[in-house]
Design a protein around this motif. Structure first.
Motif, PDB file in Angstrom:
ATOM      1  N   ASP A 248       0.709  -1.017   0.132  1.00  8.32           N
ATOM      2  CA  ASP A 248      -0.029  -0.039   0.117  1.00  8.32           C
ATOM      3  C   ASP A 248       0.685   1.167  -0.018  1.00  8.32           C
ATOM      4  OD1 ASP A 248       0.623  -0.599   2.662  1.00  8.32           O
ATOM      5  OD2 ASP A 248      -0.718   0.449   3.553  1.00  8.32           O
ATOM      6  N   SER A 249       1.783   1.367  -0.688  1.00  9.77           N
ATOM      7  CA  SER A 249       2.595   2.414  -1.114  1.00  9.77           C
ATOM      8  C   SER A 249       2.931   2.652  -2.478  1.00  9.77           C
ATOM      9  CB  SER A 249       3.944   2.537  -0.330  1.00  9.77           C
ATOM     10  OG  SER A 249       5.046   1.502  -0.780  1.00  9.77           O
ATOM     11  N   ALA A 250       3.335   3.876  -3.262  1.00  6.23           N
ATOM     12  CA  ALA A 250       3.364   3.754  -4.421  1.00  6.23           C
ATOM     13  C   ALA A 250       4.626   3.112  -4.831  1.00  6.23           C
ATOM     14  CB  ALA A 250       3.530   5.378  -4.904  1.00  6.23           C
ATOM     15  N   ALA A 251       5.757   3.163  -3.951  1.00 13.48           N
ATOM     16  CA  ALA A 251       6.960   2.569  -4.115  1.00 13.48           C
ATOM     17  C   ALA A 251       6.625   1.143  -4.265  1.00 13.48           C
ATOM     18  CB  ALA A 251       8.058   2.797  -3.219  1.00 13.48           C
ATOM     19  N   ALA A 252       6.110   0.458  -3.473  1.00 12.43           N
ATOM     20  CA  ALA A 252       5.879  -0.942  -3.361  1.00 12.43           C
ATOM     21  C   ALA A 252       5.142  -1.435  -4.667  1.00 12.43           C
ATOM     22  CB  ALA A 252       5.143  -1.493  -1.998  1.00 12.43           C
ATOM     23  N   LEU A 253       4.028  -0.748  -4.997  1.00 13.85           N
ATOM     24  CA  LEU A 253       3.389  -1.050  -6.268  1.00 13.85           C
ATOM     25  C   LEU A 253       4.226  -0.886  -7.468  1.00 13.85           C
ATOM     26  CD1 LEU A 253      -0.142   0.474  -5.676  1.00 13.85           C
ATOM     27  CD2 LEU A 253       0.349  -1.682  -5.416  1.00 13.85           C
ATOM     28  N   GLU A 254       4.830   0.180  -7.474  1.00 13.23           N
ATOM     29  CA  GLU A 254       5.955   0.361  -8.699  1.00 13.23           C
ATOM     30  C   GLU A 254       6.959  -0.768  -8.855  1.00 13.23           C
ATOM     31  OE1 GLU A 254       9.293   3.319 -10.630  1.00 13.23           O
ATOM     32  OE2 GLU A 254       8.209   3.960  -8.793  1.00 13.23           O
ATOM     33  N   ASP A 255       7.435  -1.025  -7.466  1.00 13.02           N
ATOM     34  CA  ASP A 255       8.217  -2.326  -7.569  1.00 13.02           C
ATOM     35  C   ASP A 255       7.665  -3.567  -8.202  1.00 13.02           C
ATOM     36  OD1 ASP A 255      10.305  -0.761  -6.692  1.00 13.02           O
ATOM     37  OD2 ASP A 255      10.310  -1.278  -4.634  1.00 13.02           O
ATOM     38  N   LEU A 256       6.449  -3.886  -7.706  1.00  8.72           N
ATOM     39  CA  LEU A 256       5.806  -5.137  -7.780  1.00  8.72           C
ATOM     40  C   LEU A 256       5.452  -5.076  -9.577  1.00  8.72           C
ATOM     41  CD1 LEU A 256       3.981  -7.488  -7.376  1.00  8.72           C
ATOM     42  CD2 LEU A 256       2.126  -6.024  -6.742  1.00  8.72           C
ATOM     43  N   PHE A 257       4.965  -3.968  -9.910  1.00  9.35           N
ATOM     44  CA  PHE A 257       4.554  -4.006 -11.425  1.00  9.35           C
ATOM     45  C   PHE A 257       5.637  -3.986 -12.436  1.00  9.35           C
ATOM     46  CE2 PHE A 257       0.774  -1.425 -10.117  1.00  9.35           C
ATOM     47  CZ  PHE A 257      -0.101  -2.415  -9.596  1.00  9.35           C
ATOM     48  N   ARG A 258       6.963  -3.383 -11.815  1.00  7.53           N
ATOM     49  CA  ARG A 258       8.240  -3.378 -12.644  1.00  7.53           C
ATOM     50  C   ARG A 258       8.779  -4.984 -12.317  1.00  7.53           C
ATOM     51  NH1 ARG A 258       9.882   1.078 -14.518  1.00  7.53           N
ATOM     52  NH2 ARG A 258       9.663   3.170 -13.494  1.00  7.53           N
ATOM     53  N   ALA A 259       8.445  -5.503 -11.500  1.00  5.19           N
ATOM     54  CA  ALA A 259       9.050  -7.105 -11.277  1.00  5.19           C
ATOM     55  C   ALA A 259       8.361  -8.013 -12.234  1.00  5.19           C
ATOM     56  CB  ALA A 259       8.889  -7.759  -9.803  1.00  5.19           C
ATOM     57  N   MET A 260       6.960  -7.567 -12.079  1.00  5.55           N
ATOM     58  CA  MET A 260       6.018  -8.552 -13.255  1.00  5.55           C
ATOM     59  C   MET A 260       6.505  -8.373 -14.602  1.00  5.55           C
ATOM     60  SD  MET A 260       2.133  -8.232 -11.880  1.00  5.55           S
ATOM     61  CE  MET A 260       1.658  -8.961 -10.511  1.00  5.55           C
ATOM     62  N   LEU A 261       6.770  -7.191 -15.145  1.00 12.44           N
ATOM     63  CA  LEU A 261       7.161  -6.894 -16.593  1.00 12.44           C
ATOM     64  C   LEU A 261       8.451  -7.622 -16.815  1.00 12.44           C
ATOM     65  CD1 LEU A 261       6.008  -3.326 -17.136  1.00 12.44           C
ATOM     66  CD2 LEU A 261       4.942  -5.483 -17.892  1.00 12.44           C
TER      67      LEU A 261
END
Length: 330
Positions: A248-261
């Motif tokens: 639930d932070s912009a940094a955590a979501l950014e890291d998650l979506f980048r890891a997916m890609l």
């Protein structure tokens, strides 16, 4: 070899659960299933009381407190079940739930009242009845295997199921939802990957939605398992749940979506938490979720942008939550 941890005592012996938390966790275990695979256990930092991996999987006494707004069947599967194992909520697609066992049991799961190691595996006759329903329902163009976790099935059983669905002329595509690639990547054998090719052999595309909520879940083993599935022709999509204390932070979501890609997984859905009993500690207000996504716009490529969705009550299906942007706004 390392084994899946299934009891609070197992978790305490592995150093993942403080001794003082065992009695509360035992009370949770009497109601809800517990399972932490070796792959997941290796990701947990026991020294961090706020570890986002531990929070997803380790039992907590708070699970026994049901908030007034929480529902035993928050997605209302039951009223949309024409035959056992099938959920038909939308005109053009339907779920097939061949089993209710999972490699891990997420503490926020909307099916937590139903899933467990007993498995809820459809019998041969029940599976035949479910597949006969698909055969006589031509408006259904998409068959979605969920559960439980379909990749817990044997390759023979999974391949047979996909083959029978793909053989139906009106089924245009198949989809499989799974936690296995990140939670138990060793289960993604070449034989299992080959079972997914059954659909493609009949000219039907297969999409695999991998459920992951934190960037750390994309380990080298998970990435290798996903690559195996891609080589079998599966198109990989990512789905996540917005969880307090996990992402639930912009940094955590950014890291998650980048890891997916990086793992060649397209972020597909970010789910607002379904109000299952005992999950209030994970809830993030919708306005906070919208603000997080708004903060990511411009920071990440459009490829990393999922649709933020919420299930409507009483089985009304998913609706997008935004965020909204004004045209021309800076």
């Amino acid at each position: 070899p390392a084994r899946t941890l299934k009891t609070p005592r197992d978790l305490a012996a592995a150093g993942l659960l403080p001794a003082g938390a065992v009695p509360g966790a035992e009370a949770v275990a009497a109601r809800y299933s517990i399972a932490v695979t070796p792959a997941v256990a290796a990701l947990i930092d026991p020294a961090d009381p706020a570890d986002p991996i531990a929070r997803q999987y380790l039992p907590d006494a708070a699970e026994l407190h049901t908030a007034p707004h929480e529902l035993a069947d928050p997605t209302a599967d039951a009223p949309f079940t024409p035959v056992k194992g099938v959920v038909h909520r939308y005109p053009d697609r339907a779920l097939l739930k061949p089993l209710l066992a999972c490699p891990v049991y997420c503490r926020f799961c909307f099916r937590r009242e139903a899933v467990g190691p007993d498995g809820g595996l459809l019998t041969g006759a029940e599976l035949d009845a479910a597949l006969a329903w698909f055969a006589r329902t031509p408006q259904v163009r998409e068959a979605i295997l969920t559960g439980g976790d379909p990749l817990m099935l044997s390759p023979r059983r999974l391949g047979g199921m996909l083959g029978r669905l793909a053989a139906l002329p009106h089924i245009e595509l198949l989809r499989v939802h799974s936690r296995v690639p990140v939670a138990a990547p060793d289960l993604v054998t070449e034989a299992l990957a080959a079972a997914l090719e059954t659909a493609q052999e009949r000219g039907k595309p297969l999409y695999l939605c991998v459920h992951a909520n934190h960037a750390r879940e994309f380990t080298p083993a998970a990435i290798a398992a996903l690559a195996r599935l891609q080589r079998a022709g599966a198109v990989l999509l990512g789905q996540s749940v917005l969880l307090r204390g996990v992402n639930d932070s912009a940094a955590a979501l950014e890291d998650l979506f980048r890891a997916m890609l990086r793992a060649r997984v397209k972020p597909y859905y970010l789910h607002q938490l379904d109000p299952a009993p005992g999950t209030a500690r994970f809830a993030v207000p919708v306005e906070d979720g919208r603000a997080l996504l708004r903060a990511l716009r411009g920071r990440v490529t459009g490829l990393a942008w999922p649709t933020y969705v919420q299930e409507r009550p009483a089985g009304g299906g998913k609706v997008p939550l935004g965020p909204e942007f004004s045209p021309g706004a800076g």
